[in-house]
Design a protein around this motif. Structure first.
Motif, short mmCIF file in Angstrom:
data_model
loop_
_atom_site.label_atom_id
_atom_site.label_comp_id
_atom_site.label_asym_id
_atom_site.label_seq_id
_atom_site.Cartn_x
_atom_site.Cartn_y
_atom_site.Cartn_z
N ALA A 334 75.09 40.68 117.04
CA ALA A 334 75.99 40.10 118.04
C ALA A 334 76.35 41.15 119.09
CB ALA A 334 77.25 39.56 117.37
N GLU A 335 76.46 42.39 118.66
CA GLU A 335 76.78 43.48 119.59
C GLU A 335 75.63 43.69 120.57
OE1 GLU A 335 80.12 44.43 120.18
OE2 GLU A 335 80.02 44.31 118.01
N MET A 336 74.39 43.63 120.05
CA MET A 336 73.22 43.77 120.94
C MET A 336 73.17 42.63 121.94
SD MET A 336 69.97 45.18 118.75
CE MET A 336 70.07 44.24 117.22
N ARG A 337 73.52 41.42 121.49
CA ARG A 337 73.49 40.27 122.41
C ARG A 337 74.57 40.42 123.48
NH1 ARG A 337 71.97 37.67 117.49
NH2 ARG A 337 74.08 37.12 116.88
N ALA A 338 75.74 40.90 123.11
CA ALA A 338 76.80 41.10 124.10
C ALA A 338 76.38 42.17 125.10
CB ALA A 338 78.11 41.50 123.41
N PHE A 339 75.71 43.21 124.60
CA PHE A 339 75.23 44.28 125.50
C PHE A 339 74.21 43.72 126.48
CE2 PHE A 339 72.39 47.64 126.78
CZ PHE A 339 73.24 48.69 127.08
N GLN A 340 73.32 42.86 125.95
CA GLN A 340 72.27 42.27 126.78
C GLN A 340 72.85 41.42 127.91
OE1 GLN A 340 69.53 39.71 124.60
NE2 GLN A 340 67.85 40.93 125.45
N LYS A 341 73.94 40.74 127.60
CA LYS A 341 74.62 39.93 128.62
C LYS A 341 75.22 40.84 129.70
CE LYS A 341 76.39 35.57 127.06
NZ LYS A 341 77.42 34.95 126.26
N GLU A 342 75.76 41.96 129.24
CA GLU A 342 76.41 42.92 130.14
C GLU A 342 75.38 43.65 131.00
OE1 GLU A 342 78.55 45.49 127.51
OE2 GLU A 342 79.62 46.53 129.10
N PHE A 343 74.21 43.94 130.40
CA PHE A 343 73.17 44.72 131.08
C PHE A 343 71.82 44.00 130.97
CE2 PHE A 343 76.35 47.72 129.49
CZ PHE A 343 76.74 48.33 130.67
N PRO A 344 71.65 42.88 131.72
CA PRO A 344 70.43 42.07 131.54
C PRO A 344 69.15 42.79 131.92
CG PRO A 344 71.88 41.17 133.27
CD PRO A 344 72.60 42.31 132.66
N SER A 345 69.25 43.88 132.69
CA SER A 345 68.00 44.54 133.09
C SER A 345 67.52 45.57 132.05
CB SER A 345 68.18 45.23 134.45
OG SER A 345 69.17 46.22 134.32
N VAL A 346 68.32 45.83 131.04
CA VAL A 346 67.88 46.80 130.02
C VAL A 346 66.92 46.11 129.04
CG1 VAL A 346 68.67 48.36 128.17
CG2 VAL A 346 70.04 48.09 130.24
N SER A 347 65.80 46.76 128.74
CA SER A 347 64.78 46.12 127.91
C SER A 347 65.26 45.95 126.47
CB SER A 347 63.50 46.95 127.91
OG SER A 347 63.70 48.15 127.16
N ALA A 348 64.65 44.98 125.79
CA ALA A 348 64.99 44.74 124.38
C ALA A 348 64.68 45.98 123.54
CB ALA A 348 64.24 43.53 123.86
N ALA A 349 63.59 46.68 123.90
CA ALA A 349 63.21 47.89 123.13
C ALA A 349 64.31 48.94 123.24
CB ALA A 349 61.89 48.45 123.65
N GLU A 350 64.84 49.08 124.44
CA GLU A 350 65.92 50.05 124.68
C GLU A 350 67.19 49.65 123.90
OE1 GLU A 350 67.24 53.49 126.66
OE2 GLU A 350 65.27 52.56 126.92
N ILE A 351 67.47 48.35 123.89
CA ILE A 351 68.67 47.86 123.19
C ILE A 351 68.57 48.13 121.69
CG2 ILE A 351 70.09 45.83 122.67
CD1 ILE A 351 69.33 44.73 125.44
#
Ligand SMILES: [Zn+2]
Length: 410
Positions: A334-351
């Motif tokens: 859930a934390e990774m998903r919230a981060f992804q929402k906050e920073f949509p341009s960061v790649s999944a690999a980076e997350i």
């Protein structure tokens, strides 16, 4: 034992289709294509089928003490009001409540695929009553605001409690991999002497340190401007305020740390940074580690986290859940998903790195945890995987994962 999955995400090389991991005792001994691993290793084969196998996740900042406060404190007008609210809740809790809270927190973190956790506790004396089911780096949270003359005593008794803990699972058996650390709570609650003492111990014992820094606007206002609700609150409880009115929290922290042992520090939050602060960070030749807690950040409505700038300055950024007094679950997915929402341009690999290799580095476990390769700990999890968008699918996963910790299927 050989564990086969549709794909193995090692976190240090490309994902391996039809991959497998060979485990012997508590460690990984081989990883590669299923056929190759089978040829080179003996043992039972566990076929997980249409799953992605990846390293167990690491939570870089958490307070399991407050698991029982989930949903108890609605978002407040200010950070200072929240401190008042959590203090009121804490006054109702007994040592027994805290032990139950910590145990519940461990169980929940584990259920969501966390295999190692950096956990701050305000009650190191209770650690011996807790059996952690996952790898734990216990940090004694130290506050000496009311008794700065007793900093030595406070640290000594915390270290005694940390040392008497008998963890079933150590963070690391590797030399220098201590399973504990010290956490002077924050610049506004821990004295300069306390921080200095913790630094000396960190250098001697090779342990990590953690603290909360530049988390809220009120903290910035207190230190830089000598005003605002946190300033008033701290002044009222008798804190000496002579370090307020000049410098930002970051400048004070770097001054107090003296540039001596910054690589020991895991700094939580760092939301409030000025342009001169960024110059200081750029000039700093030793880099500390940073933990961002996306959902706790949303709960408080802090200023935007400067992920891109901090990363490009060479800081090692990790994710944490913080406590359930400002979050709703202990799920790093859930934390990774919230981060992804906050920073949509960061790649999944980076997350994914923010919850695997990066926190492993912060906890000085980069050769032990956070990746799948021969020699690392057999801490694994798997989630259903059948699309081509592998890493996105992992981050989106909401199922409780299959898990292995220290070579034992959970
Ligand atoms: Zn925290």
């Amino acid at each position: 034992m050989i564990i086969r999955a549709r794909v193995v995400v090692t976190m240090h090389e490309a994902p391996i289709e039809n991959g497998a991991v060979a485990v012997s005792g508590k460690r990984i001994v081989d990883v590669g294509r299923f056929d190759d691993v089978k040829r080179h290793n003996a043992g039972n084969i566990v076929d997980l089928g249409e799953q992605a196998l990846l390293p167990g996740l690491l939570n870089a900042h958490c307070h399991l003490d407050y698991t029982c406060l989930r949903g108890k404190i609605p978002p407040q007008k200010s950070f200072t009001d929240w401190i008042g609210a959590i203090n009121a809740e804490k006054s109702e809790l007994s040592p027994k409540d805290y032990v139950a809270s910590i145990n519940d927190g461990f169980a929940e973190a584990k259920r969501f695929g966390t295999t190692a956790i950096a956990n701050l506790t305000g009650f190191p004396e209770l650690i011996s009553q807790v059996q952690s089911p996952i790898r734990t780096c216990w940090f004694a949270e130290l506050i000496d605001i009311r008794t700065p003359e007793r900093a030595n005593e406070l640290v000594d008794s915390a270290i005694e409690s940390l040392g008497s803990a008998r963890p079933k699972l150590v963070l690391s058996e590797a030399k220098g991999g201590a399973p504990w650390g010290l956490a002077p709570h924050a610049l506004f609650t821990a004295s300069k002497d306390l921080c200095r003492l913790c630094e000396e111990i960190a250098q001697e014992e090779h342990i990590p340190l953690t603290t909360h820094l530049a988390e809220s606007r009120e903290e910035m206002e207190m230190f830089r401007d000598a005003s605002g609700p946190l300033y008033d609150f701290m002044k009222n409880i008798g804190r000496p305020m002579d370090d307020c009115g000049n410098e930002t929290p970051l400048a004070l922290f770097l001054g107090a740390a003296g540039g001596r042992a910054l690589s020991h520090w895991i700094v939580a939050h760092l939301n409030e940074l000025t342009e001169p602060d960024f110059n200081l960070l750029e000039q700093s030749n030793s880099k500390f580690h940073i933990v961002h807690c996306p959902r706790s950040h949303n709960y408080f409505g802090h200023s935007p986290f400067a992920f891109d700038r901090l990363r490009s300055l060479g800081f090692n950024v990790c994710l944490g859940t913080d406590s359930l007094a400002s979050n709703e679950s202990l799920s790093l997915f859930a934390e990774m998903r919230a981060f992804q929402k906050e920073f949509p341009s960061v790649s999944a690999a980076e997350i994914l790195k923010l919850v695997t290799v990066n926190p492993a580095r912060a906890l000085r476990q980069e050769n032990e945890l956070g990746k799948i390769c021969p020699g690392t700990r057999a801490d694994l999890l798997s989630v259903p995987s059948n699309s081509s968008d592998l890493l996105e699918e992992i981050i989106a996963s909401i199922e409780e994962p299959w898990m292995m910790i220290a070579g034992q299927v959970q």
